[in-house]
Design a protein around this motif. Structure first.
Motif, PDB file in Angstrom:
ATOM      1  N   VAL A 101      -8.192  19.666   4.100  1.00 54.99           N
ATOM      2  CA  VAL A 101      -7.432  19.564   5.351  1.00 54.99           C
ATOM      3  C   VAL A 101      -6.835  18.171   5.480  1.00 54.99           C
ATOM      4  CG1 VAL A 101      -7.583  19.608   7.871  1.00 54.99           C
ATOM      5  CG2 VAL A 101      -8.758  21.342   6.522  1.00 54.99           C
ATOM      6  N   THR A 102      -7.615  17.146   5.111  1.00 55.19           N
ATOM      7  CA  THR A 102      -7.107  15.775   5.144  1.00 55.19           C
ATOM      8  C   THR A 102      -5.904  15.619   4.218  1.00 55.19           C
ATOM      9  OG1 THR A 102      -9.307  14.880   5.638  1.00 55.19           O
ATOM     10  CG2 THR A 102      -7.701  13.356   4.700  1.00 55.19           C
ATOM     11  N   ALA A 103      -6.025  16.111   2.995  1.00 59.16           N
ATOM     12  CA  ALA A 103      -4.944  15.971   2.014  1.00 59.16           C
ATOM     13  C   ALA A 103      -3.702  16.762   2.424  1.00 59.16           C
ATOM     14  CB  ALA A 103      -5.431  16.423   0.642  1.00 59.16           C
ATOM     15  N   MET A 104      -3.906  17.985   2.905  1.00 59.23           N
ATOM     16  CA  MET A 104      -2.754  18.811   3.300  1.00 59.23           C
ATOM     17  C   MET A 104      -2.085  18.300   4.574  1.00 59.23           C
ATOM     18  SD  MET A 104      -2.401  20.924   0.861  1.00 59.23           S
ATOM     19  CE  MET A 104      -3.083  19.641  -0.219  1.00 59.23           C
ATOM     20  N   SER A 105      -2.799  17.470   5.337  1.00 54.45           N
ATOM     21  CA  SER A 105      -2.190  16.867   6.527  1.00 54.45           C
ATOM     22  C   SER A 105      -1.079  15.897   6.170  1.00 54.45           C
ATOM     23  CB  SER A 105      -3.254  16.118   7.343  1.00 54.45           C
ATOM     24  OG  SER A 105      -4.212  17.002   7.854  1.00 54.45           O
ATOM     25  N   ILE A 106      -1.147  15.330   4.973  1.00 54.80           N
ATOM     26  CA  ILE A 106      -0.162  14.327   4.563  1.00 54.80           C
ATOM     27  C   ILE A 106       1.246  14.904   4.601  1.00 54.80           C
ATOM     28  CG2 ILE A 106       0.600  12.865   2.635  1.00 54.80           C
ATOM     29  CD1 ILE A 106      -2.412  12.712   1.820  1.00 54.80           C
ATOM     30  N   LEU A 107       1.416  16.119   4.089  1.00 55.51           N
ATOM     31  CA  LEU A 107       2.728  16.775   4.080  1.00 55.51           C
ATOM     32  C   LEU A 107       2.804  17.896   5.123  1.00 55.51           C
ATOM     33  CD1 LEU A 107       3.403  16.979   0.240  1.00 55.51           C
ATOM     34  CD2 LEU A 107       4.493  15.473   1.913  1.00 55.51           C
ATOM     35  N   MET A 157     -16.801  12.765   1.747  1.00 56.10           N
ATOM     36  CA  MET A 157     -16.685  13.344   3.089  1.00 56.10           C
ATOM     37  C   MET A 157     -17.736  14.431   3.314  1.00 56.10           C
ATOM     38  SD  MET A 157     -12.558  13.716   3.735  1.00 56.10           S
ATOM     39  CE  MET A 157     -12.845  14.249   5.431  1.00 56.10           C
ATOM     40  N   ARG A 158     -18.151  14.542   4.569  1.00 53.90           N
ATOM     41  CA  ARG A 158     -19.023  15.649   4.990  1.00 53.90           C
ATOM     42  C   ARG A 158     -18.782  15.935   6.459  1.00 53.90           C
ATOM     43  NH1 ARG A 158     -25.609  16.536   5.336  1.00 53.90           N
ATOM     44  NH2 ARG A 158     -25.566  18.708   4.635  1.00 53.90           N
ATOM     45  N   HIS A 159     -18.609  17.206   6.798  1.00 58.82           N
ATOM     46  CA  HIS A 159     -18.401  17.641   8.187  1.00 58.82           C
ATOM     47  C   HIS A 159     -17.254  16.887   8.856  1.00 58.82           C
ATOM     48  CE1 HIS A 159     -21.952  19.867   7.482  1.00 58.82           C
ATOM     49  NE2 HIS A 159     -22.836  18.942   7.805  1.00 58.82           N
ATOM     50  N   GLY A 160     -16.173  16.642   8.096  1.00 64.41           N
ATOM     51  CA  GLY A 160     -14.984  16.026   8.672  1.00 64.41           C
ATOM     52  C   GLY A 160     -15.038  14.523   8.820  1.00 64.41           C
ATOM     53  N   GLU A 161     -16.097  13.899   8.314  1.00 67.54           N
ATOM     54  CA  GLU A 161     -16.251  12.446   8.442  1.00 67.54           C
ATOM     55  C   GLU A 161     -16.446  11.815   7.074  1.00 67.54           C
ATOM     56  OE1 GLU A 161     -18.465  11.967  12.714  1.00 67.54           O
ATOM     57  OE2 GLU A 161     -19.709  12.612  11.038  1.00 67.54           O
ATOM     58  N   ILE A 162     -16.085  10.536   6.961  1.00 64.21           N
ATOM     59  CA  ILE A 162     -16.320   9.796   5.722  1.00 64.21           C
ATOM     60  C   ILE A 162     -17.743   9.255   5.747  1.00 64.21           C
ATOM     61  CG2 ILE A 162     -15.712   7.724   4.415  1.00 64.21           C
ATOM     62  CD1 ILE A 162     -12.814   8.184   5.164  1.00 64.21           C
ATOM     63  N   MET A 192       0.841  -1.198   0.000  1.00 63.98           N
ATOM     64  CA  MET A 192       0.000   0.000   0.000  1.00 63.98           C
ATOM     65  C   MET A 192       0.879   1.252   0.000  1.00 63.98           C
ATOM     66  SD  MET A 192      -3.107   0.932  -0.197  1.00 63.98           S
ATOM     67  CE  MET A 192      -3.866  -0.672   0.137  1.00 63.98           C
ATOM     68  N   LEU A 193       0.647   2.147  -0.931  1.00 63.27           N
ATOM     69  CA  LEU A 193       1.484   3.338  -1.016  1.00 63.27           C
ATOM     70  C   LEU A 193       1.203   4.299   0.144  1.00 63.27           C
ATOM     71  CD1 LEU A 193       3.544   4.963  -2.739  1.00 63.27           C
ATOM     72  CD2 LEU A 193       1.565   6.075  -3.808  1.00 63.27           C
ATOM     73  N   LEU A 194      -0.081   4.594   0.383  1.00 59.92           N
ATOM     74  CA  LEU A 194      -0.456   5.528   1.452  1.00 59.92           C
ATOM     75  C   LEU A 194      -1.627   4.954   2.226  1.00 59.92           C
ATOM     76  CD1 LEU A 194      -0.085   8.526   2.591  1.00 59.92           C
ATOM     77  CD2 LEU A 194      -2.031   9.098   1.119  1.00 59.92           C
ATOM     78  N   SER A 195      -1.530   5.015   3.535  1.00 61.38           N
ATOM     79  CA  SER A 195      -2.620   4.543   4.387  1.00 61.38           C
ATOM     80  C   SER A 195      -2.868   5.583   5.473  1.00 61.38           C
ATOM     81  CB  SER A 195      -2.276   3.195   5.019  1.00 61.38           C
ATOM     82  OG  SER A 195      -3.339   2.748   5.837  1.00 61.38           O
ATOM     83  N   ILE A 196      -4.056   6.166   5.451  1.00 63.00           N
ATOM     84  CA  ILE A 196      -4.446   7.128   6.485  1.00 63.00           C
ATOM     85  C   ILE A 196      -5.348   6.411   7.477  1.00 63.00           C
ATOM     86  CG2 ILE A 196      -5.748   9.253   6.916  1.00 63.00           C
ATOM     87  CD1 ILE A 196      -4.776  10.300   4.253  1.00 63.00           C
ATOM     88  N   GLN A 197      -4.942   6.448   8.748  1.00 60.25           N
ATOM     89  CA  GLN A 197      -5.645   5.662   9.766  1.00 60.25           C
ATOM     90  C   GLN A 197      -6.085   6.558  10.923  1.00 60.25           C
ATOM     91  OE1 GLN A 197      -2.965   2.472  10.892  1.00 60.25           O
ATOM     92  NE2 GLN A 197      -2.702   1.773   8.763  1.00 60.25           N
ATOM     93  N   ASP A 198      -7.402   6.658  11.104  1.00 57.98           N
ATOM     94  CA  ASP A 198      -8.010   7.380  12.228  1.00 57.98           C
ATOM     95  C   ASP A 198      -7.423   8.793  12.375  1.00 57.98           C
ATOM     96  OD1 ASP A 198      -9.840   7.638  14.299  1.00 57.98           O
ATOM     97  OD2 ASP A 198      -8.398   6.990  15.815  1.00 57.98           O
ATOM     98  N   LEU A 199      -7.340   9.515  11.268  1.00 58.52           N
ATOM     99  CA  LEU A 199      -6.761  10.859  11.293  1.00 58.52           C
ATOM    100  C   LEU A 199      -7.754  11.856  11.895  1.00 58.52           C
ATOM    101  CD1 LEU A 199      -4.493  12.873  10.427  1.00 58.52           C
ATOM    102  CD2 LEU A 199      -5.758  13.151   8.284  1.00 58.52           C
ATOM    103  N   LYS A 200      -7.266  12.610  12.873  1.00 55.93           N
ATOM    104  CA  LYS A 200      -8.039  13.708  13.453  1.00 55.93           C
ATOM    105  C   LYS A 200      -7.206  14.983  13.327  1.00 55.93           C
ATOM    106  CE  LYS A 200     -10.380  10.903  17.002  1.00 55.93           C
ATOM    107  NZ  LYS A 200      -9.637   9.625  16.865  1.00 55.93           N
ATOM    108  N   VAL A 201      -7.853  16.059  12.884  1.00 57.22           N
ATOM    109  CA  VAL A 201      -7.180  17.351  12.772  1.00 57.22           C
ATOM    110  C   VAL A 201      -8.029  18.399  13.476  1.00 57.22           C
ATOM    111  CG1 VAL A 201      -6.186  19.095  11.245  1.00 57.22           C
ATOM    112  CG2 VAL A 201      -6.195  16.694  10.532  1.00 57.22           C
TER     113      VAL A 201
END
Length: 564
Positions: free
Chosen positions: A52-58, A230-235, A1-10
């Motif tokens: 915000v999710t995408a920009m969190s990666i970097l 996504m809506r309101h920060g949730e999938i 898997m190239l990228l795995s986002i797990q339980d990300l909270k910002v």
């Protein structure tokens, strides 16, 4: 898997209140994967948390952002890497393409400088090697005459070319993951189509993965393998693209699909998100338009040229609008479509004399606007108003909403005193779906859709009869776009307004317009009743505009049939 986002909270720290730090949670436990050589789309309205999710990666987030969870890139947790390690990954292994290339490209550096920077830093190339590679990259992304364009500055290029330069910068070091954040939102449909096809081609050529962020499922359906809604920060839903379009499970996904104007259907009213989720049916009284309605505005041989110095004593003429002719009836909408640079906006501004015309006539109830001056022209300006594409740029940031709405009435002596004008402003805000509680607020406190509603209310303060709407919904989410389009129809029915609706999106034009005027290079190449023009376009240029409209996911057999 190239990228795995797990339980990300910002969360974003918003300052202290009562001795405690206040935080706003923007992303609430998001998890999804991006496999190698695949395209995953993040979809949702503004404020859904997708960017915000995408920009969190970097970690391209403001300093007040706090991240929790895991972001695993080839097994490394990017939340635990040092800043120096992250800087080595940025551009080299993960690159980004943003929505507005003009604000992302440095205006004082040439195109060559901006592409060469990462090649020299990350790849250790010499300036000579980097310059050769920069020319190859410009050629790869489809920039004509790449050797000459290397020495251009961003402002010397069109929006589509600027976006191609941004893609060239992102691809310079052959990243494994490309994050594209709304890369086509501000582009016209043909350039949007070109950029999407370019991204798909480069993804295959470079064997990279693409994280594509958009609010438009129509665009997403044509480029992605997997979709995360996504809506309101949730999938709300994640599934293969075919499943999202053929059998969406979540009510919000269904609503996103339903609220976009379509070339195939012609409803009297568009669905909006909340109505669809609540199970309410979009209904509208069908108001038949009077075929004998009087002509309120007519253009005859309208021309507009710009002149540039081409020598010490000579000038060069650029003809932006060439012999435009049309008639607009009271209560009707004339759609004006074309690519960027076709002259449609210049034509609209020339009608209003925001550009002084170089020829022709503009007749308003039989009187030539171009010959008016003084009090006569001041009085006529009240009757023809304009709504621009960017409401934030057209609203004074230092004025409250009350000041914004009352000022035009004071200038044109509408209302006997401030109290009467303020009452009128409050009533108009209700007409556009807002209430008087917003009167004391400033433009920055509102969303894009709310600001556009305020801009429309400002126009209505003067009791206009004609509105020129210049790309007034093109930068809005599809759900907000549906609300504004429904509002425009309601106002037209109530006040008998006539619209000149300028857009590059034929699906939107189909929904709102009675007649369409197609422009190319300043010329009107086709003009007809809306349904007739879209069903049987006569010009190849019109067919190309229609073919560029995103239609969502289509199996290969359907795509071949449509192409035929």
């Amino acid at each position: 898997m190239l990228l795995s986002i797990q339980d990300l909270k910002v969360a974003f720290r918003m300052g202290r209140a009562n001795g405690q730090m206040q935080r706003t949670l923007a992303v609430k436990g998001v998890s999804f994967d991006v496999p190698e050589n695949s395209t995953v789309a993040l979809v949702g309205e503004s404020g859904s948390g997708k960017s915000v999710t995408a920009m969190s990666i970097l970690n391209l987030l403001p300093e007040n952002a706090e991240r929790q969870g895991k972001i695993l890139f080839q097994g490394r947790d990017l939340l635990q890497t040092s800043l120096s390690e992250l800087q080595g990954i940025r551009g080299r292994e993960i690159a980004c393409v943003f929505q507005d290339p003009m604000s992302s490209l440095n205006p004082v550096f040439t195109v060559a400088d901006q592409i060469m920077e990462s090649l020299i830093k990350h790849m250790g190339m010499s300036k000579r090697q980097a310059l050769v590679r920069a020319e190859e990259l410009l050629n790869e992304v489809g920039i004509p005459d790449p050797k000459r364009r290397l020495h251009s500055y961003p402002h010397e290029m069109s929006g589509g070319q600027q976006q191609r330069v941004m893609i060239a910068v992102a691809l310079a070091c052959s990243p494994k993951l490309l994050i594209a954040d709304e890369p086509t939102t501000a582009l016209d449909v043909t350039i949007q189509r070109q950029v999407m096809e370019l991204l798909a081609k480069l993804k295959e050529t470079h064997k990279m993965s693409l994280l594509f962020i958009s609010h438009d499922l129509g665009v997403v359906g044509e480029i992605s393998d997997q979709v995360v809604v996504m809506r309101h920060g949730e999938i709300r839903e994640k599934a293969p693209v075919a499943q999202i379009f053929k059998s969406p499970q979540d009510s919000y996904t269904k609503a996103l699909l339903a609220c976009r104007p379509s070339l195939d259907e012609n409803p009297d009213r568009l669905m909006v998100i909340d109505d669809h989720i609540a199970g309410r049916v979009a209904t509208a009284a069908v108001n038949r338009k009077d075929p004998n309605a009087p002509v309120i505005l007519e253009a005859k041989g309208l021309k507009k040229s710009f002149f540039f110095k081409s020598g010490l004593f000579s000038k060069k003429e650029f003809v932006a609008v060439k012999d435009v002719n049309f008639k607009l009836r009271k209560g009707y909408t004339l759609g004006v479509v074309g690519e960027s640079g076709s002259g449609k906006t210049t034509m609209g501004l020339t009608l209003l004399r925001l550009h002084e015309p170089t020829g022709g006539e503009v007749l308003f109830e039989g009187k030539d606007l171009l010959k008016m001056s003084g009090p006569d022209w001041q009085q006529m300006r009240r009757r023809i108003q304009v709504v621009f594409q960017n409401p934030y740029a057209s609203l004074n940031p230092r004025f409250t909403i009350a000041q914004t709405l009352v000022e035009p009435m004071e200038i044109h002596n509408i209302g006997k005193d401030y109290e009467e004008r303020l009452a009128r402003a409050s009533a108009l805000l209700k007409k556009v779906g807002l209430d008087e509680s917003v009167l004391g607020k400033y433009p920055h406190e509102f969303s894009g859709g709310q600001r556009q509603r305020i801009a429309i209310a400002r126009c209505l303060t003067l009791n206009p009869e004609v509105l020129v709407l210049d790309e007034s919904v093109s930068a809005l989410d599809v759900s907000v776009q549906a609300q504004v389009l429904n509002l425009l129809k309601d106002l037209q029915d109530e006040f008998g307004l006539s619209y000149i609706f300028i857009s590059h999106d034929l699906a939107v034009v189909k929904f709102i317009s009675d007649e369409v005027l197609v422009m190319q290079n300043g010329d009107v190449v086709e003009q007809s009743e809306t349904q007739a023009l879209l069903k049987h376009p006569k010009q190849e240029y019109t067919r190309r505009l229609l073919g560029a409209v995103p239609r969502g996911y289509q199996p290969a057999a359907e795509m071949a049939a449509n192409a035929a």
